[in-house]
Design a protein around this motif. Structure first.
Motif, PDB file in Angstrom:
ATOM      1  N   PHE A  26      76.328  43.123 143.989  1.00 15.25           N
ATOM      2  CA  PHE A  26      77.096  44.277 143.510  1.00 15.25           C
ATOM      3  C   PHE A  26      78.561  43.910 143.271  1.00 15.25           C
ATOM      4  N   MET A  27      79.152  43.224 144.217  1.00 22.01           N
ATOM      5  CA  MET A  27      80.566  42.851 144.095  1.00 22.01           C
ATOM      6  C   MET A  27      80.787  41.876 142.936  1.00 22.01           C
ATOM      7  N   THR A  28      79.880  40.917 142.783  1.00 17.85           N
ATOM      8  CA  THR A  28      80.019  39.938 141.704  1.00 17.85           C
ATOM      9  C   THR A  28      79.865  40.600 140.341  1.00 17.85           C
ATOM     10  N   LEU A  29      78.885  41.508 140.215  1.00 15.54           N
ATOM     11  CA  LEU A  29      78.667  42.201 138.950  1.00 15.54           C
ATOM     12  C   LEU A  29      79.874  43.058 138.585  1.00 15.54           C
ATOM     13  N   THR A  30      80.445  43.737 139.565  1.00 16.58           N
ATOM     14  CA  THR A  30      81.625  44.569 139.321  1.00 16.58           C
ATOM     15  C   THR A  30      82.803  43.724 138.854  1.00 16.58           C
ATOM     16  N   THR A  31      82.989  42.585 139.509  1.00 14.44           N
ATOM     17  CA  THR A  31      84.091  41.691 139.129  1.00 14.44           C
ATOM     18  C   THR A  31      83.905  41.148 137.720  1.00 14.44           C
ATOM     19  N   ARG A  32      82.678  40.720 137.397  1.00 13.65           N
ATOM     20  CA  ARG A  32      82.407  40.165 136.072  1.00 13.65           C
ATOM     21  C   ARG A  32      82.602  41.207 134.974  1.00 13.65           C
ATOM     22  N   ALA A  33      82.167  42.428 135.238  1.00 11.72           N
ATOM     23  CA  ALA A  33      82.327  43.502 134.250  1.00 11.72           C
ATOM     24  C   ALA A  33      83.803  43.783 133.989  1.00 11.72           C
ATOM     25  N   THR A  34      84.613  43.622 135.011  1.00 14.46           N
ATOM     26  CA  THR A  34      86.048  43.887 134.888  1.00 14.46           C
ATOM     27  C   THR A  34      86.769  42.811 134.079  1.00 14.46           C
ATOM     28  N   VAL A  35      86.423  41.557 134.322  1.00 10.57           N
ATOM     29  CA  VAL A  35      87.161  40.448 133.703  1.00 10.57           C
ATOM     30  C   VAL A  35      86.514  39.935 132.420  1.00 10.57           C
ATOM     31  N   TYR A  36      85.317  40.405 132.076  1.00 10.11           N
ATOM     32  CA  TYR A  36      84.611  39.863 130.917  1.00 10.11           C
ATOM     33  C   TYR A  36      85.385  40.019 129.607  1.00 10.11           C
ATOM     34  N   PRO A  37      85.985  41.185 129.309  1.00  9.47           N
ATOM     35  CA  PRO A  37      86.761  41.289 128.065  1.00  9.47           C
ATOM     36  C   PRO A  37      87.858  40.238 127.965  1.00  9.47           C
ATOM     37  N   ALA A  38      88.514  39.935 129.078  1.00  4.28           N
ATOM     38  CA  ALA A  38      89.556  38.908 129.074  1.00  4.28           C
ATOM     39  C   ALA A  38      88.958  37.539 128.773  1.00  4.28           C
ATOM     40  N   SER A  39      87.754  37.277 129.293  1.00  3.41           N
ATOM     41  CA  SER A  39      87.085  36.006 129.037  1.00  3.41           C
ATOM     42  C   SER A  39      86.702  35.885 127.562  1.00  3.41           C
ATOM     43  N   LEU A  40      86.239  36.973 126.982  1.00  2.00           N
ATOM     44  CA  LEU A  40      85.877  36.965 125.557  1.00  2.00           C
ATOM     45  C   LEU A  40      87.104  36.701 124.687  1.00  2.00           C
ATOM     46  N   ILE A  41      88.198  37.384 124.994  1.00  2.00           N
ATOM     47  CA  ILE A  41      89.439  37.192 124.229  1.00  2.00           C
ATOM     48  C   ILE A  41      89.936  35.754 124.368  1.00  2.00           C
ATOM     49  N   ARG A  42      89.879  35.214 125.576  1.00  2.00           N
ATOM     50  CA  ARG A  42      90.305  33.830 125.804  1.00  2.00           C
ATOM     51  C   ARG A  42      89.482  32.863 124.958  1.00  2.00           C
ATOM     52  N   THR A  43      88.163  33.090 124.903  1.00  2.00           N
ATOM     53  CA  THR A  43      87.290  32.212 124.125  1.00  2.00           C
ATOM     54  C   THR A  43      87.662  32.226 122.647  1.00  2.00           C
ATOM     55  N   ARG A  44      87.894  33.410 122.109  1.00  2.56           N
ATOM     56  CA  ARG A  44      88.248  33.509 120.685  1.00  2.56           C
ATOM     57  C   ARG A  44      89.613  32.898 120.407  1.00  2.56           C
ATOM     58  N   LEU A  45      90.541  33.070 121.316  1.00  2.00           N
ATOM     59  CA  LEU A  45      91.862  32.477 121.123  1.00  2.00           C
ATOM     60  C   LEU A  45      91.809  30.954 121.192  1.00  2.00           C
ATOM     61  N   GLN A  46      90.952  30.418 122.055  1.00  2.00           N
ATOM     62  CA  GLN A  46      90.823  28.972 122.188  1.00  2.00           C
ATOM     63  C   GLN A  46      90.203  28.348 120.946  1.00  2.00           C
ATOM     64  N   VAL A  47      89.306  29.070 120.309  1.00  2.00           N
ATOM     65  CA  VAL A  47      88.557  28.516 119.194  1.00  2.00           C
ATOM     66  C   VAL A  47      89.287  28.651 117.858  1.00  2.00           C
ATOM     67  N   GLN A  48      90.057  29.719 117.681  1.00  2.00           N
ATOM     68  CA  GLN A  48      90.701  29.933 116.388  1.00  2.00           C
ATOM     69  C   GLN A  48      91.702  28.821 116.061  1.00  2.00           C
ATOM     70  N   LYS A  49      91.917  28.588 114.765  1.00  2.00           N
ATOM     71  CA  LYS A  49      92.888  27.603 114.318  1.00  2.00           C
ATOM     72  C   LYS A  49      94.235  28.285 114.155  1.00  2.00           C
ATOM     73  N   GLY A  50      95.205  27.869 114.956  1.00  2.00           N
ATOM     74  CA  GLY A  50      96.526  28.487 114.906  1.00  2.00           C
ATOM     75  C   GLY A  50      96.450  29.949 115.278  1.00  2.00           C
ATOM     76  N   LYS A  51      96.883  30.805 114.347  1.00  2.00           N
ATOM     77  CA  LYS A  51      96.819  32.248 114.559  1.00  2.00           C
ATOM     78  C   LYS A  51      96.040  32.903 113.427  1.00  2.00           C
ATOM     79  N   ALA A  52      94.942  32.254 113.057  1.00  2.00           N
ATOM     80  CA  ALA A  52      94.141  32.724 111.935  1.00  2.00           C
ATOM     81  C   ALA A  52      93.581  34.126 112.151  1.00  2.00           C
ATOM     82  N   LEU A  53      93.164  34.413 113.366  1.00  2.00           N
ATOM     83  CA  LEU A  53      92.591  35.723 113.675  1.00  2.00           C
ATOM     84  C   LEU A  53      93.547  36.610 114.459  1.00  2.00           C
TER      85      LEU A  53
END
Length: 268
Positions: A26-53
């Protein structure tokens, strides 16, 4: 239960297994649900070239929310929840290895060091394939042109209606296996091991060290649980400082190469 100065070290046989696993999930699922949007944004920022997106974190958050809705911030979350298994495998391995090593040495530092490394090895073996698939799903939507793996149009239609489905996961999984075989699910595995095994092996000894030192400094001023709560971030900061260079390499390998985002010149 081992008593080390003012700190009580709870061993495997002292745990209430039913509460331990149920509350842990329960605690792990709650934590993951909270931080997942930040992880998704980080992934897209890491992959994009410069500031393309996106020009930055806040810009990415606003654009994703505006064009893809709330579900856009949770692409790949359903498959990512399977990493809960790795979390339980991690702590189970840690406790069992501690118990085994205690037959050979009473040193809490040695037990924590060996058990922490072994636990991370097991956890990363489970986690890396799930991360590879979830990272591909994170890139769908605005970032889909950055990856060679794309969900089928009918799956995209389902996503726009905000209906969670495992169809996208199945589609991406089949494409990865067709393109790279079983190895495709373990992109960045070695780099992950070289990052997380030392990090985990160092975290536990530092955690016990800081908890003990804080208890000696303020044996009666703070409750026992508060001192342990403070020791956790301190241990994490120390271990991460030591292993951060390898973490940078891991991020580049697992995110960039797993998503195959190199251009023809080999530049990101």
């Amino acid at each position: 239960m081992q008593q080390k100065g003012p700190i009580r070290i709870i061993e495997w046989e002292d745990l209430d297994k039913k509460k331990f696993y149920s509350l842990g999930v329960f605690m792990t699922l709650t934590t993951r649900a909270t931080v997942y949007p930040a992880s998704l944004i980080r992934t897209r920022l890491q992959v994009q070239k410069g500031k393309a997106l996106y020009s930055g974190t806040f810009d990415a958050f606003c654009k994703i929310l505006r064009s893809e809705g709330v579900w856009g911030l949770y692409r790949g979350f359903m498959i990512n929840t399977f990493t809960l298994i790795s979390g339980q495998a991690y702590i189970t391995t840690y406790e069992l290895v501690r118990k085994y090593v205690s037959q050979y040495t009473p040193s809490n530092t040695v037990k924590s060091l060996v058990a922490g490394g072994a636990a991370s090895l097991v956890a990363q073996t489970i986690t890396v394939p799930i991360d590879v698939v979830s990272q591909q799903l994170m890139m769908q939507g605005q970032g889909e042109h950055l990856t060679r793996f794309k969900v089928k149009p009918k799956m995209m239609l389902a996503a726009t209606k905000r209906k969670p489905t495992f169809g996208q996961t199945r589609d991406i999984t089949v494409q990865i296996f067709a393109a790279d075989g079983f190895r495709g699910f373990y992109r960045g595995y070695v780099a992950s091991l070289l990052t997380y095994i030392p990090n985990s092996a160092l975290w536990w000894p530092f955690y016990h060290f800081y908890a003990e030192q804080l208890s000696l400094l303020a044996p009666s001023a703070c409750p026992h649980l508060i001192l342990q709560a403070l020791a956790g971030p301190m241990a994490a900061a120390t271990a991460s400082t030591i292993t951060n260079p390898m973490d940078v390499v891991r991020a580049r390998v697992q995110v960039i190469y797993a998503l195959n985002c190199l251009d023809s010149a080999g530049q990101i």
